[in-house]
Design an enzyme around this catalytic site. Structure first.
Site, PDB file in Angstrom:
ATOM      1  N   ARG A  34      -6.187  -0.107  -4.373  1.00  0.00           N
ATOM      2  CA  ARG A  34      -5.206  -0.433  -3.340  1.00  0.00           C
ATOM      3  C   ARG A  34      -4.928  -1.924  -3.291  1.00  0.00           C
ATOM      4  NH1 ARG A  34      -9.017   2.558   0.503  1.00  0.00           N
ATOM      5  NH2 ARG A  34      -8.870   3.740  -1.353  1.00  0.00           N
ATOM      6  N   ASP A  62      -9.362  -1.751   7.850  1.00  0.00           N
ATOM      7  CA  ASP A  62     -10.123  -0.763   8.594  1.00  0.00           C
ATOM      8  C   ASP A  62     -10.575  -1.334   9.929  1.00  0.00           C
ATOM      9  OD1 ASP A  62     -10.066   1.241   6.582  1.00  0.00           O
ATOM     10  OD2 ASP A  62     -11.688   0.225   5.521  1.00  0.00           O
ATOM     11  N   ARG A 103       0.852  -1.194   0.000  1.00  0.00           N
ATOM     12  CA  ARG A 103       0.000   0.000   0.000  1.00  0.00           C
ATOM     13  C   ARG A 103       0.881   1.235   0.000  1.00  0.00           C
ATOM     14  NH1 ARG A 103      -5.529   1.290   2.151  1.00  0.00           N
ATOM     15  NH2 ARG A 103      -5.756   3.430   1.458  1.00  0.00           N
ATOM     16  N   ASP A 115      -6.426  -2.758   2.152  1.00  0.00           N
ATOM     17  CA  ASP A 115      -7.037  -1.775   3.033  1.00  0.00           C
ATOM     18  C   ASP A 115      -7.492  -2.503   4.282  1.00  0.00           C
ATOM     19  OD1 ASP A 115      -8.007   0.748   3.799  1.00  0.00           O
ATOM     20  OD2 ASP A 115      -9.998   0.304   3.016  1.00  0.00           O
TER      21      ASP A 115
END
Length: 99
Positions: free
Chosen positions: A92, A97, A83, A95
């Site tokens: 990307r 989160d 990334r 990711d």
């Protein structure tokens, strides 16, 4: 131990491998145990620019890391797996989160 849920996504490179490697790297962290992993599923990218579809998953972890320590660890894993940008709606390789 605290229960935490993470959302994972990738739409560049070997998407499934990137998610699997991220899960393995999270599980390898001190004070983090991966408890459950959802199935992988494919979704459309939400962007004004055309880009590949995402592979997404959600995981449950158990951890003693503080929220800031966990955020730092997830960002390190994102970088380790290629990334380079945290822009909104950009393609990307990975990711992660904190949900």
């Amino acid at each position: 131990m605290n229960r935490v849920y993470l959302g994972l996504g990738a739409n560049l490179g070997d998407r499934k491998t990137n998610l699997s490697k991220a899960i393995d790297q999270l599980n390898d962290l001190d004070m983090v145990d991966v408890v459950r992993v959802s199935r992988f599923y494919e979704t459309e990218a939400i962007s004004t620019l055309p880009q590949p579809r995402f592979i997404n998953a959600a995981i449950e972890i158990s951890t003693l890391l503080s929220p800031q320590e966990l955020l730092s660890a997830t960002q390190d894993i994102e970088i380790a797996l290629g990334r380079t940008d945290k822009g909104n709606y950009d393609p990307r390789t990975l990711d992660l989160d904190i949900l």
